[in-house]
Design a protein around this motif. Structure first.
Motif, mmCIF file in Angstrom:
data_model
loop_
_atom_site.group_PDB
_atom_site.id
_atom_site.type_symbol
_atom_site.label_atom_id
_atom_site.label_comp_id
_atom_site.label_asym_id
_atom_site.label_seq_id
_atom_site.Cartn_x
_atom_site.Cartn_y
_atom_site.Cartn_z
ATOM 1 N N ARG B 131 0.857 -1.178 0.000
ATOM 2 C CA ARG B 131 0.000 0.000 0.000
ATOM 3 C C ARG B 131 0.889 1.223 0.000
ATOM 4 O O ARG B 131 1.928 1.225 0.666
ATOM 5 N N LYS B 132 0.493 2.263 -0.706
ATOM 6 C CA LYS B 132 1.279 3.495 -0.702
ATOM 7 C C LYS B 132 1.292 4.076 0.714
ATOM 8 O O LYS B 132 0.241 4.143 1.357
ATOM 9 N N GLY B 133 2.455 4.443 1.214
ATOM 10 C CA GLY B 133 2.568 5.027 2.546
ATOM 11 C C GLY B 133 2.748 3.994 3.643
ATOM 12 O O GLY B 133 2.981 4.338 4.809
ATOM 13 N N GLU B 134 2.653 2.722 3.278
ATOM 14 C CA GLU B 134 2.818 1.635 4.251
ATOM 15 C C GLU B 134 4.240 1.650 4.829
ATOM 16 O O GLU B 134 5.207 1.901 4.108
ATOM 17 N N VAL B 135 4.358 1.420 6.142
ATOM 18 C CA VAL B 135 5.687 1.313 6.764
ATOM 19 C C VAL B 135 6.019 -0.168 6.912
ATOM 20 O O VAL B 135 5.255 -0.930 7.513
ATOM 21 N N ILE B 136 7.142 -0.564 6.327
ATOM 22 C CA ILE B 136 7.550 -1.969 6.358
ATOM 23 C C ILE B 136 8.929 -2.070 7.015
ATOM 24 O O ILE B 136 9.597 -1.066 7.229
ATOM 25 N N ARG B 137 9.334 -3.309 7.307
ATOM 26 C CA ARG B 137 10.627 -3.516 7.975
ATOM 27 C C ARG B 137 11.510 -4.482 7.205
ATOM 28 O O ARG B 137 11.079 -5.565 6.815
ATOM 29 N N MET B 138 12.755 -4.027 6.975
ATOM 30 C CA MET B 138 13.750 -4.886 6.326
ATOM 31 C C MET B 138 15.106 -4.516 6.922
ATOM 32 O O MET B 138 15.312 -3.366 7.296
ATOM 33 N N PRO B 139 16.038 -5.476 6.971
ATOM 34 C CA PRO B 139 17.361 -5.115 7.501
ATOM 35 C C PRO B 139 18.246 -4.417 6.467
ATOM 36 O O PRO B 139 18.101 -4.653 5.262
ATOM 37 N N ILE B 140 19.148 -3.587 6.952
ATOM 38 C CA ILE B 140 20.208 -3.032 6.110
ATOM 39 C C ILE B 140 21.528 -3.636 6.567
ATOM 40 O O ILE B 140 21.652 -4.090 7.707
ATOM 41 N N ALA B 141 22.527 -3.629 5.692
ATOM 42 C CA ALA B 141 23.866 -4.137 6.030
ATOM 43 C C ALA B 141 24.849 -3.564 5.025
ATOM 44 O O ALA B 141 25.108 -4.143 3.976
ATOM 45 N N HIS B 142 25.351 -2.374 5.312
ATOM 46 C CA HIS B 142 26.248 -1.735 4.339
ATOM 47 C C HIS B 142 27.100 -0.643 4.973
ATOM 48 O O HIS B 142 26.767 -0.122 6.028
ATOM 49 N N MET B 143 28.186 -0.301 4.259
ATOM 50 C CA MET B 143 28.987 0.860 4.664
ATOM 51 C C MET B 143 28.943 1.957 3.597
ATOM 52 O O MET B 143 29.217 3.112 3.892
ATOM 53 N N GLU B 144 28.609 1.585 2.368
ATOM 54 C CA GLU B 144 28.493 2.595 1.307
ATOM 55 C C GLU B 144 27.047 2.636 0.837
ATOM 56 O O GLU B 144 26.705 2.077 -0.199
ATOM 57 N N GLY B 145 26.205 3.277 1.634
ATOM 58 C CA GLY B 145 24.774 3.276 1.308
ATOM 59 C C GLY B 145 24.166 4.652 1.266
ATOM 60 O O GLY B 145 22.960 4.808 1.102
ATOM 61 N N LYS B 146 25.024 5.657 1.385
ATOM 62 C CA LYS B 146 24.500 7.029 1.393
ATOM 63 C C LYS B 146 24.150 7.430 -0.041
ATOM 64 O O LYS B 146 25.048 7.621 -0.875
ATOM 65 N N PHE B 147 22.859 7.563 -0.300
ATOM 66 C CA PHE B 147 22.448 7.907 -1.657
ATOM 67 C C PHE B 147 22.761 9.362 -1.938
ATOM 68 O O PHE B 147 22.390 10.248 -1.188
ATOM 69 N N PHE B 148 23.451 9.587 -3.058
ATOM 70 C CA PHE B 148 23.772 10.946 -3.486
ATOM 71 C C PHE B 148 23.334 11.146 -4.932
ATOM 72 O O PHE B 148 23.509 10.265 -5.772
ATOM 73 N N ALA B 149 22.739 12.301 -5.207
ATOM 74 C CA ALA B 149 22.464 12.691 -6.592
ATOM 75 C C ALA B 149 22.466 14.212 -6.629
ATOM 76 O O ALA B 149 22.280 14.865 -5.599
ATOM 77 N N GLU B 150 22.709 14.759 -7.823
ATOM 78 C CA GLU B 150 22.701 16.213 -7.942
ATOM 79 C C GLU B 150 21.284 16.731 -7.760
ATOM 80 O O GLU B 150 20.311 15.997 -7.951
ATOM 81 N N GLU B 151 21.207 18.026 -7.410
ATOM 82 C CA GLU B 151 19.918 18.629 -7.046
ATOM 83 C C GLU B 151 18.833 18.401 -8.103
ATOM 84 O O GLU B 151 17.712 18.007 -7.786
ATOM 85 N N GLN B 152 19.203 18.630 -9.365
ATOM 86 C CA GLN B 152 18.223 18.487 -10.446
ATOM 87 C C GLN B 152 17.735 17.037 -10.559
ATOM 88 O O GLN B 152 16.554 16.768 -10.752
ATOM 89 N N THR B 153 18.685 16.101 -10.410
ATOM 90 C CA THR B 153 18.332 14.680 -10.471
ATOM 91 C C THR B 153 17.362 14.332 -9.353
ATOM 92 O O THR B 153 16.360 13.639 -9.572
ATOM 93 N N LEU B 154 17.652 14.844 -8.144
ATOM 94 C CA LEU B 154 16.768 14.588 -6.999
ATOM 95 C C LEU B 154 15.363 15.123 -7.275
ATOM 96 O O LEU B 154 14.359 14.444 -7.004
ATOM 97 N N ALA B 155 15.302 16.325 -7.844
ATOM 98 C CA ALA B 155 14.001 16.928 -8.155
ATOM 99 C C ALA B 155 13.251 16.080 -9.176
ATOM 100 O O ALA B 155 12.042 15.844 -9.045
#
Lengths: 83, 232
Positions: B131-155
């Motif tokens: 469902r849109k807006g649903e909160v779900i749970r999953m594990p993460i396991a990483h050291m390089e997971g910081k998502f980066f994109a330029e401002e225009q791409t993010l928009a």
């Protein structure tokens, strides 16, 4: 001719450098008050090319295709001729 | 229907994905070694997690440039679903199949724990069973997971509803505290403009059976299987 290219890969301005920040903090624990610490990666690439221009062009291509991620990195290339 | 699970040197979540697809979801799946290069006969692809090529250069950089990725690009161009999990997400961004880059976590440490995620869109082959807006749970396991994109791409990602999952607190709020790695706009997963390629840092295959604490991740694989049945 054989050339050695020294390629330095740095984060673009504005990108966080968590490794540098951590090193700065650890230096602080050792009593060194430093202004900032920035990390970079260095590659030394030895290659054959007809001229310095060709060598630099090739290394630049390598940076664009693999060595750097142009989205997040700046890079510089320093070339020297090997005997 | 048959789904390919790509194995590179250093991939280590391949057998977990195989187990979930075959034994939990009940669809045909096969691991494919990166040197095989041929994906004829497959209807979808999973690029699983791990540490392909020791994360040398940058996480995912070497794997993204292996010849099998040309076959993955072909499958994607046919509109078939491609799912990249964790290191698989890093591989897909490095292969330029997805926007942005995954960089070192803001606090540069390997983080391995459960995470709350908000489902931002159900209009993808991977999220039709949410469902849109649903909160779900999953594990993460990483050291390089910081998502980066330029401002225009993010928009653009926002405008085209390409952000699929965001890190949130248990109430579904995308706060700084709920953001485990400093990802811009709490982004945990995105799709491409054609919506058939999904990359996400959390591990749905580690949350596909209730005995593991959550089976929310299973619906990603079930959605993918449904999409293949309906379209191919």
């Amino acid at each position: 001719m054989q050339y050695q290219a020294t390629v330095t890969i740095e984060q673009k301005a504005g990108m966080l450098d968590p490794e540098g920040t951590t090193a700065k903090r650890a230096l602080g624990h050792l009593g060194y008050a430093v202004e900032s610490v920035k990390t970079a990666k260095l590659y030394e690439i030895v290659l054959e090319a007809e001229s310095a221009e060709v060598a630099e062009q090739k290394v630049d291509e390598m940076c664009q295709k693999l060595i750097a991620n142009p989205l997040i990195h700046n890079y510089t290339i320093k070339l020297k001729e090997l005997n | 229907m048959k789904i390919a699970i790509i194995q590179f040197g250093g991939t280590n979540c391949d057998m977990d994905v195989l187990h979930v697809l075959k034994d939990v979801v009940g669809v045909d799946a096969e691991t494919v070694w990166y040197k095989d290069e041929n994906l004829t006969g497959f209807d979808g692809v999973v690029v699983p997690g791990g540490f392909s090529y020791g994360d040398y250069l940058r996480a995912g950089a070497i794997a993204a440039r292996t010849p099998i990725m040309d076959s993955v690009k072909k499958i994607a161009a046919e509109g078939k679903p491609v799912l990249g999990i964790c290191n698989g997400f890093q591989v897909l961004t490095e292969a330029r199949l997805l926007e942005g880059a995954l960089t070192t976590n803001e606090y540069p440490k390997f983080r391995c724990h459960g995470a709350n995620l908000r489902v931002e869109t159900t209009d993808t082959p991977f999220t039709s069973k949410f469902r849109k807006g649903e909160v779900i749970r999953m594990p993460i396991a990483h050291m390089e997971g910081k998502f980066f994109a330029e401002e225009q791409t993010l928009a653009d990602l926002d405008e085209n509803e390409q952000v699929v999952f965001r890190y949130v607190d248990e109430k579904g709020r995308a706060t700084d505290k709920a953001n485990p790695n400093g990802s811009l706009e709490n982004i945990a997963g995105i799709v491409n403009a054609s919506r058939n390629i999904l990359g996400l840092m959390p591990h749905p295959e580690r949350a596909s059976e209730s005995i593991l604490g959550s089976d929310d991740g299973r619906r990603i694989f079930e959605s993918m299987a449904d999409y293949i049945t309906e379209n191919f």
